[in-house]
Scaffold this active site. Sequence first.
Site, PDB file in Angstrom:
ATOM      1  N   GLU A 144      -0.590  19.713  -0.361  1.00  0.00           N
ATOM      2  CA  GLU A 144       0.125  20.855   0.208  1.00  0.00           C
ATOM      3  C   GLU A 144      -0.849  21.842   0.822  1.00  0.00           C
ATOM      4  O   GLU A 144      -1.949  22.022   0.302  1.00  0.00           O
ATOM      5  CB  GLU A 144       0.955  21.542  -0.880  1.00  0.00           C
ATOM      6  CG  GLU A 144       2.017  20.652  -1.485  1.00  0.00           C
ATOM      7  CD  GLU A 144       2.738  21.278  -2.665  1.00  0.00           C
ATOM      8  OE1 GLU A 144       3.730  20.690  -3.140  1.00  0.00           O
ATOM      9  OE2 GLU A 144       2.319  22.368  -3.113  1.00  0.00           O
ATOM     10  N   ASP A 187      10.674  19.293  -2.298  1.00  0.00           N
ATOM     11  CA  ASP A 187      10.143  20.654  -2.220  1.00  0.00           C
ATOM     12  C   ASP A 187       8.648  20.660  -2.483  1.00  0.00           C
ATOM     13  O   ASP A 187       7.985  21.661  -2.249  1.00  0.00           O
ATOM     14  CB  ASP A 187      10.856  21.561  -3.231  1.00  0.00           C
ATOM     15  CG  ASP A 187      10.509  23.025  -3.033  1.00  0.00           C
ATOM     16  OD1 ASP A 187      10.618  23.502  -1.880  1.00  0.00           O
ATOM     17  OD2 ASP A 187      10.116  23.691  -4.003  1.00  0.00           O
ATOM     18  N   ARG A 196       6.685  18.412  -9.134  1.00  0.00           N
ATOM     19  CA  ARG A 196       5.322  18.255  -8.661  1.00  0.00           C
ATOM     20  C   ARG A 196       5.221  16.983  -7.823  1.00  0.00           C
ATOM     21  O   ARG A 196       5.764  15.937  -8.181  1.00  0.00           O
ATOM     22  CB  ARG A 196       4.332  18.182  -9.830  1.00  0.00           C
ATOM     23  CG  ARG A 196       4.085  19.525 -10.522  1.00  0.00           C
ATOM     24  CD  ARG A 196       3.344  20.488  -9.607  1.00  0.00           C
ATOM     25  NE  ARG A 196       2.930  21.707 -10.265  1.00  0.00           N
ATOM     26  CZ  ARG A 196       3.628  22.837 -10.268  1.00  0.00           C
ATOM     27  NH1 ARG A 196       4.811  22.876  -9.675  1.00  0.00           N
ATOM     28  NH2 ARG A 196       3.158  23.923 -10.862  1.00  0.00           N
ATOM     29  N   HIS A 248       7.415  23.988  -1.336  1.00  0.00           N
ATOM     30  CA  HIS A 248       7.088  24.357  -2.715  1.00  0.00           C
ATOM     31  C   HIS A 248       7.580  25.781  -2.980  1.00  0.00           C
ATOM     32  O   HIS A 248       6.819  26.670  -3.357  1.00  0.00           O
ATOM     33  CB  HIS A 248       5.578  24.260  -2.959  1.00  0.00           C
ATOM     34  CG  HIS A 248       5.226  24.151  -4.416  1.00  0.00           C
ATOM     35  ND1 HIS A 248       4.146  23.437  -4.876  1.00  0.00           N
ATOM     36  CD2 HIS A 248       5.822  24.658  -5.523  1.00  0.00           C
ATOM     37  CE1 HIS A 248       4.077  23.523  -6.192  1.00  0.00           C
ATOM     38  NE2 HIS A 248       5.091  24.263  -6.606  1.00  0.00           N
ATOM     39  N   ILE A 294      14.878  23.731 -16.660  1.00  0.00           N
ATOM     40  CA  ILE A 294      15.323  23.389 -15.302  1.00  0.00           C
ATOM     41  C   ILE A 294      16.279  22.207 -15.331  1.00  0.00           C
ATOM     42  O   ILE A 294      17.358  22.242 -14.731  1.00  0.00           O
ATOM     43  CB  ILE A 294      14.112  23.093 -14.398  1.00  0.00           C
ATOM     44  CG1 ILE A 294      13.274  24.353 -14.181  1.00  0.00           C
ATOM     45  CG2 ILE A 294      14.575  22.526 -13.052  1.00  0.00           C
ATOM     46  CD1 ILE A 294      11.957  24.111 -13.463  1.00  0.00           C
ATOM     47  N   GLY A 321      10.759  26.473  -4.704  1.00  0.00           N
ATOM     48  CA  GLY A 321      11.949  26.389  -5.533  1.00  0.00           C
ATOM     49  C   GLY A 321      12.216  27.587  -6.421  1.00  0.00           C
ATOM     50  O   GLY A 321      13.365  27.905  -6.720  1.00  0.00           O
TER      51      GLY A 321
END
Length: 309
Positions: free
Chosen positions: A264, A259, A235, A283, A157, A285
């Site tokens: 959550e 994100d 995270r 969350h 990433i 992505g």
Amino acid sequence: MYKVLVTCPPMLLQIDSLRDKFTEFNLEITTPKVVQTLSISELKEIVPEHDGWIIGDDPATKEVFEAGKVGKLKAAVKWGIGTDNVDFTACKELDIPITNTPGMFGEEVADLAMCYILGLARHAFYIDREVRKGSWPKPTGISLLDKTLGIIGLGDIGKNIAKRANAHGLKIIGWDPYAKNIPDHILFHDKWPEGLNQCDFLVFSCALTESNHHMFSENLFDKIKPGLRVINVSRGGLIDEDFLLECISTGLVHSVALDVFENEPLDMKNKLLSYPNCILGSHNGSNTKEAVIRASNEAINIIKNFLYN
């Protein structure tokens, strides 16, 4: 026929296109309604009824795996690349085969990170919200050319983020104690937060571990370049949200795009909601149709091999 539990929301959204593959492998699936995760108590009740489990971001704790082992659970797969929610040590102790699906989302998460970088630079999300209310704001943005982007985590990433950022003329700094084959356009630093004071943007794209939990916290007060824009596509636990809120309120941090969060789904009382210069995600992505199908097929292949071999 083995029974497989699927609790990964992106995979569940595409489940109809995957049913034939489960059928081909003689796997019966259970698809509960999941917003983000199931609770430990819910998992302890449902996991033992299944031979296999394709895990999302659920709390896959030792307690849950022990309950599964008492029942039918024989194997599990963590869908995606993040594994901080899964107790792999417990699986080893309980002799439950498990792995994740690495290398699936580098392009997709990097796309979203770049979207957030551009959105923060040009206030794009804020302008959209205000125009919908009938306003016509014209906030002054900043150009990306010759600004400095810090990337924490230079795996698949992070390297894909750097590739996109380089094309926009950003200077790039990177940190990653495990990085290999670092591209020439990244100025690599061995120790965090060396070089942070040069950054106009900071992106988190690393795994969450015990050692880097709250790595963005109050000890960085005098190391942050005023006006920093912070992006997290990894995270939530990497960032101390209380410290981040303090930085936003004082202007030390100009704006953020998150994100992911420490808890959550996001609590509607979270103070981040009161700042119009914050971009808040869900969350999501890795969630493109192509990436989900790719990772889901890999997860199905793995669980089939675990169960039938």
